[in-house]
Design a protein around this motif. Structure first.
Motif, PDB file in Angstrom:
ATOM      1  N   TRP A 562      10.115  30.575  18.108  1.00  0.00           N
ATOM      2  CA  TRP A 562       9.079  31.611  18.045  1.00  0.00           C
ATOM      3  C   TRP A 562       7.773  31.100  17.455  1.00  0.00           C
ATOM      4  CZ3 TRP A 562      13.108  35.062  15.144  1.00  0.00           C
ATOM      5  CH2 TRP A 562      14.121  35.401  16.038  1.00  0.00           C
ATOM      6  N   ARG A 563       7.668  29.843  17.191  1.00  0.00           N
ATOM      7  CA  ARG A 563       6.473  29.337  16.544  1.00  0.00           C
ATOM      8  C   ARG A 563       5.365  29.077  17.571  1.00  0.00           C
ATOM      9  NH1 ARG A 563       7.390  22.963  15.075  1.00  0.00           N
ATOM     10  NH2 ARG A 563       7.583  22.204  17.203  1.00  0.00           N
ATOM     11  N   ASP A 564       4.137  29.095  17.085  1.00  0.00           N
ATOM     12  CA  ASP A 564       2.984  28.846  17.941  1.00  0.00           C
ATOM     13  C   ASP A 564       2.232  27.623  17.405  1.00  0.00           C
ATOM     14  OD1 ASP A 564       1.046  29.043  19.864  1.00  0.00           O
ATOM     15  OD2 ASP A 564      -0.132  30.528  18.754  1.00  0.00           O
ATOM     16  N   ARG A 565       2.919  26.493  17.364  1.00  0.00           N
ATOM     17  CA  ARG A 565       2.265  25.270  16.908  1.00  0.00           C
ATOM     18  C   ARG A 565       2.923  24.066  17.590  1.00  0.00           C
ATOM     19  NH1 ARG A 565       5.453  26.419  12.151  1.00  0.00           N
ATOM     20  NH2 ARG A 565       6.909  24.723  11.685  1.00  0.00           N
ATOM     21  N   PRO A 584       5.149  24.732  21.366  1.00  0.00           N
ATOM     22  CA  PRO A 584       5.369  26.159  21.123  1.00  0.00           C
ATOM     23  C   PRO A 584       6.500  26.704  21.987  1.00  0.00           C
ATOM     24  CG  PRO A 584       3.016  25.689  21.282  1.00  0.00           C
ATOM     25  CD  PRO A 584       3.736  24.424  21.659  1.00  0.00           C
ATOM     26  N   ASP A 585       7.187  27.718  21.445  1.00  0.00           N
ATOM     27  CA  ASP A 585       8.284  28.413  22.141  1.00  0.00           C
ATOM     28  C   ASP A 585       9.510  27.531  22.352  1.00  0.00           C
ATOM     29  OD1 ASP A 585       6.648  30.664  22.261  1.00  0.00           O
ATOM     30  OD2 ASP A 585       5.815  30.062  24.203  1.00  0.00           O
ATOM     31  N   ASN A 688       3.327  25.341  27.867  1.00  0.00           N
ATOM     32  CA  ASN A 688       3.212  26.233  26.698  1.00  0.00           C
ATOM     33  C   ASN A 688       1.939  25.962  25.890  1.00  0.00           C
ATOM     34  OD1 ASN A 688       5.685  27.150  27.535  1.00  0.00           O
ATOM     35  ND2 ASN A 688       6.849  26.147  25.909  1.00  0.00           N
ATOM     36  N   GLY A 689       0.847  25.759  26.591  1.00  0.00           N
ATOM     37  CA  GLY A 689      -0.429  25.567  25.920  1.00  0.00           C
ATOM     38  C   GLY A 689      -0.733  24.141  25.523  1.00  0.00           C
ATOM     39  N   TYR A 720      -3.572  19.417  22.109  1.00  0.00           N
ATOM     40  CA  TYR A 720      -3.283  20.800  21.723  1.00  0.00           C
ATOM     41  C   TYR A 720      -4.433  21.309  20.858  1.00  0.00           C
ATOM     42  CZ  TYR A 720      -0.802  24.865  19.827  1.00  0.00           C
ATOM     43  OH  TYR A 720      -0.437  26.141  19.464  1.00  0.00           O
ATOM     44  N   LYS A 721      -5.075  22.380  21.312  1.00  0.00           N
ATOM     45  CA  LYS A 721      -6.183  23.018  20.598  1.00  0.00           C
ATOM     46  C   LYS A 721      -7.270  22.004  20.218  1.00  0.00           C
ATOM     47  CE  LYS A 721      -3.630  27.007  18.871  1.00  0.00           C
ATOM     48  NZ  LYS A 721      -3.249  27.825  17.695  1.00  0.00           N
TER      49      LYS A 721
END
Length: 836
Positions: A562-565, A584-585, A688-689, A720-721
């Motif tokens: 459930w993390r978003d990193r 993530p996920d 997933n991003g 990522y980001k």
């Protein structure tokens, strides 16, 4: 002063079995010494203070409350200290070799029975003398023991022989990964401080000192028994009989050990409490029956006492014959304490007897506390004792067969229940049919094979050797019956399940639940009010364990799914490369798997990468990326492909003529894992991003660099980001030049994993200028033969102001991207925070 009767009642009953709290205090001191060494003086002062407090309480006839606990805690710390302080003496092996990389002339005596592993012979040397080559007259004595691996031994080498050879001596080093095995401490507690290697043809063996009379007789007896088993049995039967009678496990084939492990019966092959207990039971009832014929002993009630004393002879005889391994020592001590208790004409308190045996073992050898066999043995027995105390209804079952059968089933069930958390923690595997297997195999092995084989070697061999041979052949028949059960169960694909690693907290919760619930059930059926005061505290502990376990499950579900990193961990695999990418996920990607040249010597995938993944609660790897098929990137992946749920593999498909590569391809086919051709893998994709860019090699690389696997490495950029990491494999100067020409501005990244482990053939100025990272992470082994990372490459990084982390110094490095910053957390060293 207020009076608290409830508190006094609890305290009094806490010492109802005084050895139990003392045992826990001693164990607490040993654990503290292991985690926080170097406080010998403080612990000694504490021990004196606690001893004075105990003496004062005794002289004033005051109750002994907490003073004995403090005393045993300090004693536990002091007991372990000698194993930690010895390395600081000037003549110790660890100090003499230091960082010296020179070759030594080494002379030493074989301290334990040599162990053969294929074409290798493992030796432990004591009485060591070191000299520089050609200066043997100026040799110096060294304290401590040395592990020696002999390749292709040419001469028979036995316990007590003196050997001389030339070799470099290497201190032990740990692979520093989160939750990794502390191999250095493991060897230190055995007083083994370094390792050496030699060819069998280069070793000189000298048999100049005969062993003592006792050792000589014991060695002669062991050789006679070994000859008997060799002549009378063959194949798996011979290997199992050697393990059960002599404690020699080196004859057990990998397939045999795997079958027993998967069937849940591996404990049968190690001499432990089961085997010693069976010997003691047979001997005790035999002696009791014989002595019962003598009426003067029977009338005085001495037959049980003398039977117990005489039973010590075969118990210790079996232990000595089997080589007195640590697990055998503990079992012999435990059974001996139980037998000696017969002399005091009191009913045996089994828990106190168990605590007594544990105290003796830990006082004699404190590092036993960290031994897997110690933990398994005592936990199994404790669970059986507590469990059987809740099953008194079994005695009320009808018939003469049903009660013993149900009791035996209960014993197996409670033993499995008690050892399961430890087995999951250390071996990451649970046997689906463990209970059934034990119900079928233990009677065959324990009550037929072991008694018949021991009677053959201890009684028939000295008196009638031909009958002894027939006895061994009869025992072999029992083994074949057992194997007809073990092999079908062990070979079934679903007979064993690989599991993630439970943490220390999770095991503590599990054992609190197991022992707490057994205690509550026992108290509900007990009419004795003496320990009712513990019921409420136990219920509180069980409730707390349930709550903690629930919170722990929630934490790991969030951390995994459930993390978003995004994070990437450069795993410490020695001289090699392996990186775990957690998206993530819950999506997981493994880039390379490390590996040594020969997996039979050390399987990096099995002993380093897989435990790390299981420790992170990872059982599924969505994508495996093999940058190129060199051993230090490929070999560790084979175990991962076989024991994890791997969904797809990305590789260049560049073939190499090695057994490991062929095994890699075969495993992919057998496991039905997707393995698309390199040309069909997207050059740019997002999961997933997280963005992935395969920057190199070009799809037509096979026509240009086919003879150089390094220059055909997959170069993977992960973003990522707005923050990026580049994994360049082992590309060298030619590939780096082409990559810069093709990549341009796309190459810019925050973190660079050093190409080719920091080799001077890579990390060219043009590549570094194009990437312009802020941090470089080098994956390289300690004191590797390639001298990596190269000094000139490190200097090149330093000139550009890069922050440098090297796995052989900093251990595994976890890189977290996102939240406008980059965080790097090495296992050893300070964290690094880089703003966006």
């Amino acid at each position: 002063m207020p009076h608290f009767p409830i508190r006094e009642k609890i305290t009094d009953h806490f010492f109802f079995r005084p050895l139990i709290p003392l045992l826990f205090a001693l164990m607490g001191g040993i654990v503290t010494a292991h985690c926080f060494p170097g406080h010998f003086k403080a612990s000694f002062a504490g021990c004196l203070f606690a001893a004075a407090a105990v003496g004062l309480c005794i002289s004033l006839k005051k109750p002994l409350r907490l003073a004995p606990l403090f005393l045993y805690f300090a004693l536990g710390y002091l007991c372990l200290s000698p194993w930690q302080l010895v390395s600081h003496t000037a003549d110790h092996l660890n100090r003499l070799i230091g960082e010296n990389e020179n070759t030594w002339q080494i002379t030493g005596r074989i301290a334990t029975d040599p162990i053969r592993e294929g074409n290798r012979l493992k030796l432990i040397l004591s009485e060591i003398r070191l000299a520089e080559p050609g200066k043997s007259k100026t040799s110096i004595a060294a304290r401590g023991r040395l592990r020696v691996t002999v390749y292709g031994p040419k001469h028979p080498i036995r316990l007590g022989d003196q050997i001389t050879f030339f070799s470099k001596i290497k201190p032990f080093h740990n692979f520093n990964n989160p939750g990794g095995f502390d191999y250095k401490s493991f060897m230190t507690y055995k007083n083994i401080w370094a390792s050496a290697y030699a060819l069998g043809s280069q070793i000189q063996v000298k048999k100049d000192r005969p062993p003592g009379l006792t050792a000589s007789l014991l060695n002669k007896a062991r050789r006679s028994v070994e000859k008997l088993i060799t002549n009378a049995a063959e194949g798996d039967s011979r290997a199992i009989l050697s393990a059960l009678v002599l404690g020699k496990r080196e004859l057990l084939s990998p397939s045999l050990k795997t079958a027993f492990n998967r069937a849940g019966a591996s404990h049968v092959l190690a001499i432990s409490g089961l085997h010693i207990g069976i010997v003691a039971s047979f001997a005790f009832f035999f002696f009791k029956h014989i002595l019962g014929i003598w009426k003067p002993l029977l009338h005085r009630g001495w037959s049980r006492k003398w039977a117990a004393i005489l039973t010590l002879i075969p118990v210790w005889g079996y232990g000595l014959l089997a080589g007195m391994s640590p697990s055998t020592q503990r079992a012999v001590i435990m059974v001996s304490v139980f037998l000696v208790s017969f002399l005091f004409e009191r009913d045996q308190d089994l828990i106190n007897t168990l605590a007594t045996a544990a105290l003796i073992v830990l006082i004699v050898y404190p590092p036993s506390l960290f031994s897997i066999s110690f933990q398994l043995s005592f936990t199994a027995v404790l669970t059986i004792i507590l469990g059987l105390s809740t099953t008194r209804w079994i005695n009320r079952l009808p018939g003469s067969i049903l009660p013993p059968l149900v009791s035996f089933t209960a014993v197996s069930f409670f033993a499995i229940l008690g050892t399961t958390p430890l087995i999951l923690h250390y071996f990451n595997q649970t046997a689906v049919f463990g209970l059934l297997t034990n119900l079928l195999v233990i009677p065959l092995i324990g009550f037929f094979v072991v008694p018949v084989s021991l009677f053959s070697v201890l009684v028939l061999l000295p008196t009638h050797p031909p009958m002894a041979a027939w006895g061994i052949k009869t025992a072999s028949i029992g083994i074949q019956w057992a194997l007809s059960i073990i092999y079908p169960i062990g070979e079934w694909p679903y007979s064993a399940i690989k599991t993630v690693t439970p943490s220390i907290l999770e095991m503590a919760c599990a054992y609190t639940l197991i022992f707490g619930l057994l205690y509550i059930i026992r108290q509900k059926k007990s009419l004795h009010p003496s320990t009712k005061c513990f019921e409420r505290p136990v219920i509180i502990l069980v409730t707390a364990a349930v709550l903690l376990f629930t919170l722990d499950i929630g934490y790991w579900c969030h951390a995994r799914f459930w993390r978003d990193r995004f994070s990437a961990t450069i795993i410490d695999v020695g001289q090699g490369s392996a990186s775990l990418l957690e998206l993530p996920d819950g999506y997981c990607m493994l880039v390379d798997g490390g590996g040594f040249m020969n997996n039979s010597a050390f399987d990096v995938g099995r002993y380093l990468v897989a435990p790390f993944l299981w420790g992170q609660k990872i059982g599924t790897v969505d994508t495996v990326v093999l940058s190129h098929p060199d051993a230090d990137h490929l070999n560790g992946l084979i175990y991962i492909l076989k024991h994890f749920n791997v969904k797809q593999v990305f590789s260049t498909h560049q073939p190499v003529d090695t057994n490991e590569y062929n095994n890699f391809i075969q495993t992919i086919d057998e496991q039905n894992i997707k393995h698309p051709p390199f040309a069909q893998i997207p050059r740019h994709f997002e999961i997933n991003g997280v963005k992935f860019d395969i920057l190199y090699p070009p799809t037509d690389f096979m026509t240009r660099h086919v003879h150089n696997t390094n220059n055909c490495s997959i170069v993977l950029k992960v973003t990522y980001k707005g923050q990026s990491i580049i994994f360049p494999g082992d590309i060298m100067k030619a590939a780096e030049k082409e990559l810069v020409a093709r990549g341009g501005k796309v190459l810019g990244a925050t973190v660079l994993v050093s190409p080719h482990h920091g080799s001077k053939t890579s990390s060219t100025p043009n590549l570094l200028n194009a990437i312009s990272p802020k941090v470089v992470v080098v994956s390289a082994g300690s004191k590797n033969r390639f001298d990596l990372p190269a000094a000139e490459v490190i200097h090149r990084y330093q000139e550009r102001g890069y922050k440098i982390l090297v796995t052989n110094k900093h251990g595994a490095v976890k890189i977290r991207l996102g939240n406008n910053q980059v965080c790097l957390d090495p296992v050893c060293g300070d964290s690094i925070r880089l703003p966006h």
